[in-house]
Design an enzyme around this catalytic site. Structure first.
Site, PDB file in Angstrom:
ATOM      1  N   ASP A  89       0.614  -0.534   0.068  1.00 60.20           N
ATOM      2  CA  ASP A  89       0.052   0.200  -0.062  1.00 60.20           C
ATOM      3  C   ASP A  89       0.851   1.259  -0.101  1.00 60.20           C
ATOM      4  OD1 ASP A  89      -3.150  -1.141   0.783  1.00 60.20           O
ATOM      5  OD2 ASP A  89      -1.532  -1.966   1.484  1.00 60.20           O
ATOM      6  N   ASP A 116      -1.594  -2.576  -4.005  1.00 53.75           N
ATOM      7  CA  ASP A 116      -1.254  -1.098  -4.296  1.00 53.75           C
ATOM      8  C   ASP A 116      -0.498  -0.664  -4.288  1.00 53.75           C
ATOM      9  OD1 ASP A 116      -4.632  -1.658  -3.664  1.00 53.75           O
ATOM     10  OD2 ASP A 116      -4.611  -0.646  -2.070  1.00 53.75           O
ATOM     11  N   TYR A 119      -2.248   4.179  -6.184  1.00 52.76           N
ATOM     12  CA  TYR A 119      -3.071   5.121  -5.796  1.00 52.76           C
ATOM     13  C   TYR A 119      -3.715   5.436  -7.351  1.00 52.76           C
ATOM     14  CZ  TYR A 119      -3.169   3.100  -1.393  1.00 52.76           C
ATOM     15  OH  TYR A 119      -3.635   2.017  -0.129  1.00 52.76           O
ATOM     16  N   ASN A 149      -7.013  -3.955  -4.608  1.00 52.54           N
ATOM     17  CA  ASN A 149      -8.169  -3.688  -5.041  1.00 52.54           C
ATOM     18  C   ASN A 149      -8.013  -2.218  -6.313  1.00 52.54           C
ATOM     19  OD1 ASN A 149      -6.918  -2.775  -1.914  1.00 52.54           O
ATOM     20  ND2 ASN A 149      -9.134  -1.546  -2.877  1.00 52.54           N
ATOM     21  N   HIS A 233      -3.295  -9.819  -1.467  1.00 56.86           N
ATOM     22  CA  HIS A 233      -3.254  -8.184  -1.092  1.00 56.86           C
ATOM     23  C   HIS A 233      -4.664  -7.933   0.571  1.00 56.86           C
ATOM     24  CE1 HIS A 233      -3.824  -3.960  -0.651  1.00 56.86           C
ATOM     25  NE2 HIS A 233      -4.945  -3.598  -0.923  1.00 56.86           N
ATOM     26  N   HIS A 243     -11.668  -3.237   7.058  1.00 55.27           N
ATOM     27  CA  HIS A 243     -11.792  -4.686   6.072  1.00 55.27           C
ATOM     28  C   HIS A 243     -12.129  -5.561   6.384  1.00 55.27           C
ATOM     29  CE1 HIS A 243     -10.649  -1.522   2.867  1.00 55.27           C
ATOM     30  NE2 HIS A 243      -8.519  -1.008   3.592  1.00 55.27           N
ATOM     31  N   HIS A 272      -3.167  -4.126   1.842  1.00 51.34           N
ATOM     32  CA  HIS A 272      -4.527  -3.474   2.245  1.00 51.34           C
ATOM     33  C   HIS A 272      -5.156  -2.851   4.129  1.00 51.34           C
ATOM     34  CE1 HIS A 272      -8.888  -3.868   0.442  1.00 51.34           C
ATOM     35  NE2 HIS A 272     -10.233  -4.839   1.182  1.00 51.34           N
ATOM     36  N   VAL A 273      -4.871  -3.326   4.255  1.00 47.33           N
ATOM     37  CA  VAL A 273      -4.929  -3.225   6.276  1.00 47.33           C
ATOM     38  C   VAL A 273      -4.119  -1.832   6.272  1.00 47.33           C
ATOM     39  CG1 VAL A 273      -5.578  -2.932   8.459  1.00 47.33           C
ATOM     40  CG2 VAL A 273      -6.576  -4.747   6.456  1.00 47.33           C
ATOM     41  N   HIS A 274      -4.158  -0.542   6.349  1.00 49.88           N
ATOM     42  CA  HIS A 274      -3.238   0.024   6.926  1.00 49.88           C
ATOM     43  C   HIS A 274      -2.971   0.692   7.703  1.00 49.88           C
ATOM     44  CE1 HIS A 274      -5.107   2.322   3.010  1.00 49.88           C
ATOM     45  NE2 HIS A 274      -4.422   1.341   2.720  1.00 49.88           N
TER      46      HIS A 274
END
Length: 369
Positions: A89, A116, A119, A149, A233, A243, A272-274
């Protein structure tokens, strides 16, 4: 090694290279293409495979015979030890810059990115600016990525094809591993088998990806690659409030977790999870000494910010969690031992916040499958 670059106008898809600066004794020719996305038209995207190359060796190269720009890369070692940087990410923020600066200071052999990237989110020039942002690092070491995503970029009716920019720009070695899609593939490096899985393409038992994964896992020689690392991801284990309940996490876990468990995969990285979270060895929701360690590393620096809220920790499974930007380093020392460190971007200084030594499941007699 595949070299990828973009020119604004037509140019030869040629890479000249050699082991001395400015002395290009070899050359290779590849292909170029471009794509349209609504009113945007990309430049010429070139992909050229160079080699065979010697391991652990510096090469100097230039693209499209451009004498004004010379690059250098170092190939990974043929044998252990090997050092990976892992970051997810990533995005294009001030925090991204900080993360990249810290990565540049680590003497790593290969970067792994569990989805990711730019962006861009439909704004195609952001793919170009992301390329310029990571070029100083991505031109020097292999960057191996899978999709998230934010790479989908599908618009019903107007642009119904997903992953147009991602597949055109970030071409991974999927054919070489028997995959039919750039969204999932595998490769060997030193003594590690790396599996890149696609959270945003079909993964049910009837899917190409599921059948490919079964075949890929069945072909692994633990004598040659005593370590197995997988990247997804959307995380299969997650105690952050962000999420939760997504099919890309829950259904993919339901279908594929047993395959990774039976193959004795050592580590599963997710994004995915920041935030950062490390689980113990786990399978089917329970601590299991023969299951993989799950690590969420979706804290590279994206523009959406950090995911700061957690649920109550799952007793005995979630070991360490913190909502801070940063990156991780996996140093596989030998066939039995590796060390994982998470480096937090604290006041723009890279701080080691979590460290754990791991033993390979292939060296654990209790886990012989």
């Amino acid at each position: 090694m595949r070299i990828s670059w973009i020119t604004q106008s037509s140019a030869p898809s040629v890479v000249e290279y050699g082991t001395s600066a400015g002395a290009y004794t070899e050359s290779a020719t590849g292909t170029s293409s471009s794509y349209r996305y609504l009113v945007y038209k990309s430049g010429q995207i070139h992909h050229v495979v160079i080699g065979p190359l010697d391991p652990n060796t510096a090469y100097y190269y230039r693209c499209s015979s451009d004498s004004t720009r010379q690059f250098s890369l170092k190939t990974p070692p043929a044998h252990l030890p090997i050092k990976f940087t892992v970051v997810g990410d990533l995005g294009q923020t001030g925090w991204t810059n900080s993360t990249l600066q810290h990565i540049a200071q680590s003497n790593y052999d290969m970067l792994l990115l569990p989805g990711d990237l730019a962006y861009a989110d439909f704004v195609q020039p952001l793919w170009d600016s992301f390329g310029r942002l990571v070029e100083p690092l991505a031109s020097q070491r292999p960057w191996m990525v899978t999709q998230g995503n934010h790479e989908v970029e599908k618009i019903p009716i107007i642009h119904p094809t997903p992953f147009t920019a991602y597949n055109a720009r970030w071409r991974m070695p999927f054919e070489e591993s028997g995959s039919t899609s750039n969204l999932y593939y595998s490769f060997d490096v030193a003594g590690v088998h790396i599996i890149m899985l696609g959270s945003y393409t079909d993964f049910d038992p009837d899917s190409d990806q599921f059948k490919w994964l079964q075949g890929d896992l069945g072909n692994i020689d633990r004598g040659k690659t005593p370590w197995i690392v997988a990247l997804i991801h959307a995380p299969w284990y997650n105690t952050n409030t962000d999420h939760q309940g997504e099919p890309e996490s829950d259904l993919m876990k339901q279908h594929m977790e047993v395959l990774l468990y039976k193959a004795r995969v050592d580590i599963v990285f997710a994004g995915h999870v920041h935030a950062y979270e490390r689980f113990t060895r786990v399978y089917n929701g329970q601590a299991d000494n023969c299951g993989p360690i799950h690590i969420t590393i979706g804290d590279g620096g994206n523009r959406e910010g950090l995911a700061k809220r957690y649920m109550d920790p799952i007793a005995g499974i979630s070991v360490f969690r913190e909502a801070s930007f940063g990156h991780g380093q996996l140093e596989v020392v030998n066939a039995t031992d590796a060390v994982w460190t998470w480096h937090r971007n604290d006041d723009d200084v890279s701080v080691v916040s979590d460290t754990v030594w791991l033993r390979s499941l292939s060296s654990n007699p209790a886990c012989k499958s």
